[in-house]
Design an enzyme around this catalytic site. Sequence first.
Site, PDB file in Angstrom:
ATOM      1  N   ASP A   1       0.842  -1.181   0.000  1.00  0.00           N
ATOM      2  CA  ASP A   1       0.000   0.000   0.000  1.00  0.00           C
ATOM      3  C   ASP A   1       0.880   1.235   0.000  1.00  0.00           C
ATOM      4  O   ASP A   1       2.028   1.157   0.393  1.00  0.00           O
ATOM      5  CB  ASP A   1      -0.761   0.033   1.326  1.00  0.00           C
TER       6      ASP A   1
ATOM      7  N   ASP B   1      -9.132  -5.038   1.568  1.00  0.00           N
ATOM      8  CA  ASP B   1      -7.873  -5.727   1.288  1.00  0.00           C
ATOM      9  C   ASP B   1      -7.914  -7.190   1.705  1.00  0.00           C
ATOM     10  O   ASP B   1      -7.040  -7.955   1.326  1.00  0.00           O
ATOM     11  CB  ASP B   1      -6.723  -5.053   2.030  1.00  0.00           C
TER      12      ASP B   1
END
Lengths: 1004, 280
Positions: free
Chosen positions: A390, A735
């Site tokens: 990320d 996620d």
Amino acid sequence: MTKKTLEIYSVELSGTKDIQQTDKGNGKEKYRGLKNCFEPRKNHYKEELRKEVDLDDHKLSIKELEKKYDTNIITGLSSTQAAELLARNGPNALTPPKETPEIIKFLKQMVGGFSILLWIGAILCWIAYGIQYSMNTSSSLDNVYLGCVLALVVILTGIFAYYQEAKSTNIMATFNKMIPQQALVIRDSEKMTIPAEELVVGDIVEIRGGDRIPADIRLLSVQGCKVDNSSLTGESEPQPRSSEFTHDSPLETKNIGFYSTTCLEGTATGMVINTGDRTIIGQIASLASGVGNEKTPIAIEIQHFVHIVAGVAVSIGILFFIIAVSLKYQVLDSIIFLIGIIVANVPEGLLATVTVTLSLTAKRMAKKNCLVKNLEAVETLGSTSIICSDKTGTLTQNRMTVAHLWFDNQIFIADTSEDHSNQVFDQSSGTWASLSKIITLCNRAEFSPGQESVPIMKRVVVGDASETALLKFSEVILGDVMEIRKRNHKVAEIPFNSTNKFQLSIHKTDDPNDQRFLLVMKGAPERILEKCSTIMVNGQKQPLDKNTAEAFHTAYMELGGLGERVLGFCHLYLPADEFPETYTFDVDTMNFPTSNLCFVGLLSMIDPPRSTVPDAVTKCRSAGIKVIMVTGDHPITAKAIAKSVGIISANSETVEDIAKRLHIAVEQVNKRDAKAAVVTGMELKDMSPEQLDELLTNYSEIVFARTSPQQKLIIVEGCQRQNAVVAVTGDGVNDSPALKKADIGIAMGIAGSDAAKNAADMILLDDNFASIVTGVEEGRLIFDNLKKTIAYTLTKNIAELCPFLIYIIVGLPLPIGTITILFIDLGTDIIPSIALAYEKAESDIMNRKPRHKKKDRLVNQQLAIYSYLHIGLMQAVGAFVAYFTVYAQEGFKPSILINIRVEWEDSNVNDLEDSYGQQWTWYQRKYLEWMGYTAFFVGIMVQQIADLIIRKTRRNSIFQQGLFRPQYWFVAVPFAILIWVYDEVRKLFIRLYPGSWWDKNMYY
Amino acid sequence: MTKKEKKSFNQSLAEWKLFIYNPTTGEFLGRTAKSWGLILLFYLVFYGFLAALFSFTMWAMLQTLNDEVPKYRDQIPSPGLMVFPKPLTALEYSFTVSDPESYQGYIEDLRKFLKPYNLEEQKNLTACPDGALNEQKGPVYGACQFPLTLLQECSGVDDPEFGYSKGNPCVLVKMNRIIGLKPQGEPRIECTSKSENTAALSTYPPKGTIDLKYFPYYGKKLHVSYLQPLVAVQVSFNATSSTVNEVTVECKIDGSPNLKNQDDRDKFLGRVVFKVTARA
């Protein structure tokens, strides 16, 4: 249209989440759906996940919505309607992920991988005893003991491993603190506050800045509302909301608010269109459970190892079974030999060793902020070859920070490190004095009270991200901002809104000689520039001509190109004659000038990378790990951050860069010239898996921007198709599928959601990318050290097995017994093999490529052969010499021992003659046999010391690696001698003077 | 899909064939001829060296041994007691008086065993004085005579059937040979029947005496014609009328303080228990 959508929803409401049926996107989507029909159900979830979200409510008008949900935007639902819907659809809450029952977790520890080998061994032992018992009721209980010990080892190790994992689960549980949420809802024409769980479809809810949106809502009316969608889309920028339909995709359109996202500012009214698991986030979260957990690399390795051991055991066993039968042994005896050989091959101590070793490393990693949920994941991190990271929070500090300033026709760089300590730009210019004043005054953000002792950068601020950045920036440079604001009393203010795109305030100045009001303004640079006719250069007002405007544009473009958010600042001293001290400003009628202002400067902000990250990325690169950035942010921002942390290295270019440099079209660029690629979610959506594979193999530096969470899963799968071991970091609910799919999912401990933490194998307690790198290092070290441990443990297996084989074939008295073997495996060998886990790395393990999943095995042929056939055989030979020595010196020369087995073991033969004509009773022989065991045992032990020392390294010399200096062994020797002598003296006096004072006090 | 597809049978067969012999690389079982040659050479040298090392250490170890006396005798400080002949299973003599076949084996074993004790065989042996240890200095070690007559009824001279045919079988009790053992006192074998009154036991020589002149023993190599002293036990059943007579006999070494006859774990240390079953 309405009717159609009704059908769609009826499908969804009836419980099956077959979005496939609601699939009515473009042709491609339909094709996918068709393909699905022919694919097994197993792949179904994935397909569902990969698909973009299907939702139509954003396209409907308010009237249509009211009809669809049978509600009224003024009066809301009636409470009876609501109760009915609640009963039908269930509460508005995410079903918690299915917890594996503790007992299952426990049993999994008992039967997983290695344990199965020991269980089989134990059962074989009992079977062997059963056979022996059926032949001779007084047979030795050794096999029963052995079986029990094996079972005990499995159970104890299982309990240990379970306890270890339960401990880290408990640490996680402390994160899970959920505050019950309330929602303001209109029902029966009345506003009321109810628990968010009781919301139903059709409810009209009101949200305010700071609220978490309680369900998926279609916004009906909006006042300056901005939401933080980062947990869903990964975009770190606040997203403005409105009631208009702006985009086909429900994720992009502005009139939908999503469950679990936060409303940052403003207010809005909306209609609930989805609740609980049917919300977008709920769908993603619940589908995560459909993504199968991949087997960890170490589990695969251990399975491979078990196969090798089992293969060796069974083939030796069968070979000797045949030999035994042809040597005229009874078949039942031969079967017992067979079982004995198989069991002798089981490395009893290894399970415990591996478990302890892994948990030691897990502990070490936890100290470095990597909390490992699953012991096996310890090693997975070490074999990682691709990290999909990320951006926000992991690579960056997750806060806006002033990065650049532009005034006096010059760009200045501000310090963006974590503490801002080192602001070096030139602050002597008069322009800076004006600019700093605007920054300080035209700002609504404030520090929360009572934080005087907290470092400025860590203080909590009320206000949005950019205002916070400006506040902290000015506080660091100018000191007490609140005091400055007090001295420059604010008389009027227009807050920022999306139509104006500027913020304005009017202040009395702190200069007692100057009675003029000061008007300060900040906003989108082009808007600000429009309102200006002059520009300040070196503290002097100058007319804004074409050249200066040009300079402004260049600077603006340059800063924008860095992916930074740019703000323009201007001011105007209102003439005292027109605006006397008593003048009342009215912000509605705007009775003051807002044009012909004086432009002062630009300021740009970015969420800067964490200072440790560039170093960590470099380390990853030298360790052969590809770092891929996956973010929801804008490509330009993403690329800028990627460049600043080194994910895109300084000298590599994307196809676009090359096109720009050579002034040719993007299509004309030779794609091979580009090392880096920035791919947006839109491009990714149109890619076939083959194209994605090509992308992943051809570019070493990849940034995925504007990706939706579902696409993360596609990227992970693409990487896994390259045979890579993929680590994925993530924090949002969205996620969790990717975290689960990844070989190792890494959740963020601070920013991570529960769903992400549940799906992950590892949790980064400090959210810092650099911690991953230390984790990788530990993981690689443990792989190396496990190799050493296993090599050490396997070696003596041959030395333990050979005696039995020789015993069968040559008929010697048994050289070493089962219990003695256990004593080595579970006693003397355990601690040295665990000690190998602490061995330091031989060379810089971060300078080599990650191991190849299929080629660099934990236990390879070479290791097995070197341990078994080289060192193991030498050990066996050495131990046999010790054994023969004991027998020969006691009277049985080697020649007489051959084929002595039957008589030797017959308890009725009590006058067995040795080489010297002496006769031995059975028990005397037995005693000698035990002495032989001891000799053999000691023989193995002594050689295991050498084995332990050689196993410290695989390539380097032991002397390079360092060893406990031999001379230190002798430091305490005098004291050892003293102890000995002293005790002899004690005993001498006891014998000399029985009954004396000495005897009474010293004899024990 | 990521899951591996199952290989078809033909495919795996072809793979195996390729593994056994790969014509393109010339690999046989995964190695080229050169590679095979090298690996075989390596193991030949390696194991050759290992074997040589093993032989050498064994040879060196054997050099340290004395041919006449073992280096250590600490494992057999006290002798065991054993009976002769040795029954096939356990120590249970079982025979039928009326069936000579059933005790033929015992008799043959006894005859064979007693052959060196014949008078002719003992001609060259010394007639040693009774009651004293026969310590010798060498280099030639002489053995003492053990006149077979000492065994009287059980000598096989008068009764070549050793009493078996009469239902009064003879069993020899002997003490294990231990090099250098010097019994103290007056060692003798004392036998008792465990079930009283069923049988009477006679021991020959009388009182089961073992004369000290047979000690110490100097080992197989030095003491070539050494004769082990024997004690015979004859079991005479009282009730000759009954069809099956059974007795359990325990013999112990007695009268010598340094010969142990009681050990919890070693049931044959200075004692022996056997059972005699005689059917009519």
